[in-house]
Design an enzyme around this catalytic site. Structure first.
Site, PDB file in Angstrom:
ATOM      1  N   HIS A  96       0.858  -1.185   0.000  1.00 15.05           N
ATOM      2  CA  HIS A  96       0.000   0.000   0.000  1.00 15.05           C
ATOM      3  C   HIS A  96       0.897   1.238   0.000  1.00 15.05           C
ATOM      4  O   HIS A  96       1.862   1.300   0.768  1.00 15.05           O
ATOM      5  CB  HIS A  96      -0.899  -0.008   1.238  1.00 15.05           C
ATOM      6  CG  HIS A  96      -1.862   1.122   1.261  1.00 15.05           C
ATOM      7  ND1 HIS A  96      -2.980   1.145   0.453  1.00 15.05           N
ATOM      8  CD2 HIS A  96      -1.868   2.281   1.958  1.00 15.05           C
ATOM      9  CE1 HIS A  96      -3.626   2.280   0.661  1.00 15.05           C
ATOM     10  NE2 HIS A  96      -2.979   2.982   1.570  1.00 15.05           N
TER      11      HIS A  96
ATOM     12  N   GLU B 268      -9.347  -9.517   6.934  1.00 13.93           N
ATOM     13  CA  GLU B 268     -10.668  -9.210   6.366  1.00 13.93           C
ATOM     14  C   GLU B 268     -10.917  -7.713   6.181  1.00 13.93           C
ATOM     15  O   GLU B 268     -11.820  -7.322   5.459  1.00 13.93           O
ATOM     16  CB  GLU B 268     -11.793  -9.775   7.261  1.00 13.93           C
ATOM     17  CG  GLU B 268     -12.078 -11.256   7.053  1.00 13.93           C
ATOM     18  CD  GLU B 268     -11.240 -12.145   7.963  1.00 13.93           C
ATOM     19  OE1 GLU B 268     -10.322 -11.616   8.649  1.00 13.93           O
ATOM     20  OE2 GLU B 268     -11.484 -13.358   7.977  1.00 13.93           O
TER      21      GLU B 268
ATOM     22  N   GLU C 297       9.196   3.983  -6.584  1.00 17.85           N
ATOM     23  CA  GLU C 297      10.602   3.544  -6.671  1.00 17.85           C
ATOM     24  C   GLU C 297      10.984   2.697  -5.469  1.00 17.85           C
ATOM     25  O   GLU C 297      11.771   1.775  -5.582  1.00 17.85           O
ATOM     26  CB  GLU C 297      11.539   4.753  -6.686  1.00 17.85           C
ATOM     27  CG  GLU C 297      11.563   5.514  -7.984  1.00 17.85           C
ATOM     28  CD  GLU C 297      12.446   6.754  -7.838  1.00 17.85           C
ATOM     29  OE1 GLU C 297      13.431   6.695  -7.066  1.00 17.85           O
ATOM     30  OE2 GLU C 297      12.119   7.771  -8.473  1.00 17.85           O
TER      31      GLU C 297
HETATM   32  C1  GRF Z   1       1.051   0.638  -6.177  1.00 11.76           C
HETATM   33  O1  GRF Z   1       1.194   1.989  -5.854  1.00 11.76           O
HETATM   34  C2  GRF Z   1       0.653  -0.174  -4.975  1.00 11.76           C
HETATM   35  O2  GRF Z   1       1.206   0.306  -3.782  1.00 11.76           O
HETATM   36  C3  GRF Z   1      -0.844   0.000  -4.958  1.00 11.76           C
HETATM   37  O3  GRF Z   1      -1.223  -0.008  -6.305  1.00 11.76           O
HETATM   38  C4  GRF Z   1      -0.131   0.412  -7.115  1.00 11.76           C
HETATM   39  C5  GRF Z   1       0.121  -0.691  -8.097  1.00 11.76           C
HETATM   40  O4  GRF Z   1       1.111  -0.368  -9.033  1.00 11.76           O
HETATM   41  N1  GRF Z   1      -1.477  -1.031  -4.165  1.00 11.76           N
HETATM   42  P1  GRF Z   1       1.689  -1.514  -9.981  1.00 11.76           P
HETATM   43  O5  GRF Z   1       0.483  -2.139 -10.683  1.00 11.76           O
HETATM   44  O6  GRF Z   1       2.395  -2.503  -9.120  1.00 11.76           O
HETATM   45  O7  GRF Z   1       2.584  -0.824 -10.938  1.00 11.76           O
END
Ligand code: GRF
Length: 199
Positions: free
Chosen positions: A108, A141, A171
């Site tokens: 996240h 959940e 990054e």
């Molecule tokens: C990322 O920013 C991740 O943290 C969030 O959704 C985005 C997905 O990017 N859950 P990618 O598809 O991995 O390039």
């Protein structure tokens, strides 16, 4: 360890994990399937180009439980032991979480528990925080709630926009996710209450 990755879009975190498995940074593992709920997800092509089997299971009017049942079946069929959510834009049902207890990871783009849900980077900019970052956590959940596996702090600059902050956080996401998967695969940890403790 057999790993399954769920995506809905770009797939850059998925690609980072696939590459890390290929070059041995995540040892003794194989990404056995990349599953997308969106046919048009860019990540599907990226997985194919890297020789990973892909499965598209669209929602198609199904209930969450029915949709998840199809995904669980695809994962179980391939003996997946660790599920990585990588930009998978749907909440998992309780059935899904129970099918892989403490074996589902998510990344996240904020320092949880701040800025859960959609547009975490925009929420961070609007709140005016000076640092944000990214979190890898076990999935339970509740939305963006499970025990935290790893976090990385990323500076928020005064002239950041949602886009520039998202790019900077991304990054760091790739390295953080790869390292978290490596440590979970290694298995040298305990879950104590809400805490993931590495030995
Ligand atoms: C990322 O920013 C991740 O943290 C969030 O959704 C985005 C997905 O990017 N859950 P990618 O598809 O991995 O390039």
């Amino acid at each position: 360890m057999k790993i399954g990755i769920l995506i809905s879009g770009r797939g850059s975190n998925m690609t980072a994990i696939v590459e890390a498995v290929k070059n041995g940074l995540i040892p003794d593992s194989e990404v056995v399937a990349v599953i997308s709920d969106k046919k048009s997800a860019e990540g599907v092509q990226k997985a194919k180009e890297r020789g990973v089997e892909t499965v598209v299971i669209t929602r198609n009017g199904r209930t969450r439980e029915d949709h998840d049942a199809l995904i669980i079946a695809e994962l179980k069929k391939r003996n997946v032991e660790l599920v990585c959510l990588a930009g998978y834009m749907r909440l998992l049902s309780c059935d899904f979480v129970r099918a892989f207890p403490n074996r589902i990871l998510n990344i996240h783009p904020s320092l949880l528990p701040s800025f859960k849900g959609l547009d975490a980077q925009r929420q961070a900019i609007e709140y005016g925080v000076k640092v944000s970052g990214c979190t890898v956590h076990l999935v339970d959940e509740d939305l963006d709630h499970g025990a935290i596996v790893a976090q990385k702090v990323v500076e928020v600059k005064d002239d950041d926009t949602t886009e520039t902050l998202s790019a900077r956080i991304l990054e760091y996401e790739h390295a953080l996710y790869v390292e978290a998967v490596r440590r979970i695969v290694e298995g040298n940890y305990e879950i104590v209450g809400r805490r993931v403790v590495f030995n």
